[in-house]
Design a protein around this motif. Structure first.
Motif, PDB file in Angstrom:
ATOM      1  N   ALA A 183      25.836  48.564  54.499  1.00  0.00           N
ATOM      2  CA  ALA A 183      25.355  49.243  53.764  1.00  0.00           C
ATOM      3  C   ALA A 183      26.648  49.864  52.563  1.00  0.00           C
ATOM      4  N   THR A 220      27.032  49.038  48.604  1.00  0.00           N
ATOM      5  CA  THR A 220      27.359  49.891  47.397  1.00  0.00           C
ATOM      6  C   THR A 220      28.405  49.435  46.302  1.00  0.00           C
ATOM      7  N   LEU A 270      17.610  44.461  52.861  1.00  0.00           N
ATOM      8  CA  LEU A 270      18.149  45.696  52.862  1.00  0.00           C
ATOM      9  C   LEU A 270      19.653  45.204  53.237  1.00  0.00           C
ATOM     10  N   TRP A 302      17.603  51.139  57.490  1.00  0.00           N
ATOM     11  CA  TRP A 302      16.863  51.663  56.494  1.00  0.00           C
ATOM     12  C   TRP A 302      17.350  53.199  56.194  1.00  0.00           C
ATOM     13  N   VAL A 303      17.576  54.051  57.394  1.00  0.00           N
ATOM     14  CA  VAL A 303      17.887  55.412  57.422  1.00  0.00           C
ATOM     15  C   VAL A 303      19.424  55.412  57.016  1.00  0.00           C
ATOM     16  N   THR A 354      21.292  53.235  55.345  1.00  0.00           N
ATOM     17  CA  THR A 354      21.539  52.752  54.169  1.00  0.00           C
ATOM     18  C   THR A 354      21.339  54.010  53.061  1.00  0.00           C
ATOM     19  N   LYS A 355      20.151  54.523  53.247  1.00  0.00           N
ATOM     20  CA  LYS A 355      19.735  55.799  52.455  1.00  0.00           C
ATOM     21  C   LYS A 355      20.615  56.959  52.360  1.00  0.00           C
ATOM     22  N   LYS A 356      21.150  57.223  53.567  1.00  0.00           N
ATOM     23  CA  LYS A 356      22.281  58.215  53.760  1.00  0.00           C
ATOM     24  C   LYS A 356      23.603  57.939  53.139  1.00  0.00           C
ATOM     25  N   GLU A 362      23.909  55.910  50.424  1.00  0.00           N
ATOM     26  CA  GLU A 362      23.474  55.589  48.997  1.00  0.00           C
ATOM     27  C   GLU A 362      23.433  57.054  48.336  1.00  0.00           C
ATOM     28  N   SER A 363      23.250  58.072  49.268  1.00  0.00           N
ATOM     29  CA  SER A 363      22.878  59.425  48.610  1.00  0.00           C
ATOM     30  C   SER A 363      24.262  60.232  49.008  1.00  0.00           C
ATOM     31  N   GLN A 385      25.479  60.964  51.843  1.00  0.00           N
ATOM     32  CA  GLN A 385      25.518  61.666  53.213  1.00  0.00           C
ATOM     33  C   GLN A 385      26.045  60.872  54.294  1.00  0.00           C
ATOM     34  N   ALA A 443      26.644  59.147  57.702  1.00  0.00           N
ATOM     35  CA  ALA A 443      25.447  58.268  58.417  1.00  0.00           C
ATOM     36  C   ALA A 443      26.079  58.096  59.810  1.00  0.00           C
TER      37      ALA A 443
END
Length: 550
Positions: free
Chosen positions: A391, A395, A491, A538-539, A541-543, A545-546, A548, A550
């Motif tokens: 992830a 980025t 992903l 997915w979980v 990666t989203k964290k 990217e935002s 947060q 992980a």
């Protein structure tokens, strides 16, 4: 050179090598990675079943203290087929030699035609696979002599056991051969009673052998390789398997003398093993009998039998599925015919865990799913580390692309700039690969467990999956797997090299085509594993990217 590019090309090259290796094994060539897994190319089987040549009667060595010449039957012998039926097998035994020449497994379906039962032993123009026993060391009854079947029941009829008694006398020596069949059991007792009516002492030996052509079983997959051939086990030399091709060339190496162990013929899911009594001296042999016909067997001295005396020798013949519980109870080391290869130490506990789960769920499909979830949970921290690394790589992909464009004509400065970027962003370029590498042995071991376990054969899951050991009849699971691999590709960080990017896009298609022909149980495992991996990745990666943790 960019480390990511190197890793991608190594993975792709290894995939091509494995595909090529499998193709070589299918065509009878030596495997690069699994030298004992070479498959035999189709060869015409010896016509007419067992040949009449004297060479198929084993010859003792000097230690057996018997003459070298072994006479066959001197007069024409009438053949009568005696059929014995239990709840699990239907056996045809010929009064010529008392040979077990056909064995039908009533609880297992044929690989090619699911409307028929699996036939293990057979003696036809196209296939020979039989069990033979007899005496050597003189003019004694052997597997060419005429036997007389004593009257008795031919089916269990509610009983737990039945016996077939066959008698033959030659040169004043009577051989009484007794086959014992039991309810729910694939093990057949084989007893030899030698009665000396000749008026002089005799010193015979009992031979027991399995005879088979070298052709691979019908219906074997072209996309994965399983072993077919003879094996020998002794406490001293352990498990030794050999190729028919090596017997043909006289290059076999195995234990030849022991007071323990067994010999067997192995094929995918099934085995036939001759197990003499332990602590009984025997010679072990393998040989070519005729064109594309081979024997593996044991010779056991009976000892000196005085005139009017009787000597006995007991043995067991197991011929049936490679079910671990049955094999472990029958003889030491017999469970090794369920060959997991070099990852046996990992594969055996994995199967044990599967067996425990199945005892609760009663369905092998759901067992595979639960086991996959348990393995995924066990490796959750490692997988999470891998997905976090990927992830982070995703980025910084724009920055990496910019560096490559800026220094495209200076590879040294490009690599220096990339290393500096990894250091600044606290990224380990191998972080996405190393956690996966640690898991690979477990995944390979699970692959072999699912491939080797006869328990999956003819085992349904749900709906359209009626046999977890056969390919999905409607290719639904392979298509779902291809879709899951495509999602995983999306992903992952996009390779900056356009060629690498195209290769990664085509990998789901390549692998899905292969999995179209793999057993449904294997594909089910990969589908579940991919879905769980997608959810976890997915979980994470989203964290990231935002912003947060992980």
């Amino acid at each position: 050179m960019d480390i990511q590019r190197t890793i991608l090309w190594v993975v792709f090259s290894l995939s091509l090598l494995l595909l090529w290796d499998n193709w070589m094994r299918y065509n009878g060539k030596q495997s690069m990675f699994f030298p004992n897994a070479t498959q035999q190319a189709d060869k015409p089987a010896a016509a007419g079943g067992t040949p009449a040549a004297k060479s198929d009667v084993p010859q003792p060595t000097a230690t057996a203290q018997a003459p070298a010449a072994i006479p066959g039957a001197t007069t024409p012998v009438k053949s009568e087929i005696i059929t014995i039926t239990t709840d699990v097998v239907k056996a045809d035994i010929d009064t010529v030699g008392g040979e077990l020449k056909r064995l039908e497994l009533l609880k297992h379906k044929d690989t090619v035609d699911q409307t028929k039962n699996m036939v293990l032993f057979d003696s036809t123009a196209g296939h020979t696979y039989v069990a033979q026993t007899g005496l050597i060391g003189g003019n004694f009854p052997n597997h060419k002599s005429g036997f007389v079947a004593k009257p008795g029941p031919r089916t269990l009829d509610g009983k737990d056991e039945l016996q077939l008694v066959l008698e033959s006398e030659q040169g004043g020596v009577k051989l009484v051969k007794t086959y014992t069949f039991r309810k729910g059991d694939y093990t057949i007792g084989v007893k030899h009673d030698v009665v000396n009516n000749s008026g002089a002492p005799i010193a015979p030996s009992v031979y027991m052998q399995l005879l088979r052509d070298g052709s691979k079983p019908a219906g074997e997959s072209q996309f994965y390789s399983t072993f077919t051939g003879p094996v020998v086990y002794t406490d001293g030399e352990k498990y030794q398997k050999m190729e028919f091709e090596d017997i043909e060339k006289g290059k076999t190496k195995h234990a030849t003398k022991s007071d323990n162990g067994w010999v067997a013929l192995v094929q995918h899911y099934f085995v036939s093993a001759l197990v003499p009594a332990q602590n009984a001296q025997r010679e072990i042999y393998s040989k070519k009998v005729d064109n594309n016909l081979y024997a593996i067997g044991s010779i056991l001295p009976v000892g000196t039998v005085a005139p009017g005396a009787t000597a006995s020798l007991d043995a067991k013949l197991y011929s049936g599925p490679q079910e671990t519980d049955r094999l472990e109870k029958l003889a030491p080391g017999l469970e090794l015919v369920k060959d997991y290869g070099w990852l046996t130490l990992l594969a055996k506990p994995i199967f044990w865990l599967m067996d425990q789960i199945h005892k609760v769920l009663g369905n092998w499909g759901w067992t595979i799913i639960v086991l996959t979830i348990m393995i995924k949970l066990a490796f959750f921290p490692l997988s999470a580390a891998s997905y976090r690394s990927m992830a982070k790589m995703k980025t910084v992909t724009p920055k990496m692309t910019s560096i490559r464009e800026r220094y495209k004509n200076d590879p040294q400065k490009m690599n220096q700039a990339l290393m500096e970027l990894y250091k600044t962003e606290k990224i380990n370029p191998l972080g996405g690969c190393l956690p996966i590498v640690v898991q690979i042995p477990v995944f390979i071991a699970l692959y072999w467990v699912l491939l080797a376990s006869v328990e999956m054969r003819n085992a349904p899951w749900l709906g359209w999956i009626h046999d977890l050991a056969s390919p999905d009849p409607f290719y639904i699971l392979p298509l779902v797997m291809a879709a899951s691999m495509f999602i995983q590709t999306k992903l992952n960080p996009t390779p900056p090299d356009p060629i690498q990017a195209k290769v990664m896009m085509f990998m789901p298609i390549i692998f899905s085509v292969m999995f179209f022909f793999f057993p449904a149980g294997l594909v089910l495992y990969w589908v579940v594993n991919n879905i769980l991996s997608i959810a976890q990745q997915w979980v994470i990666t989203k964290k990231i990217e935002s912003g947060q943790p992980a």
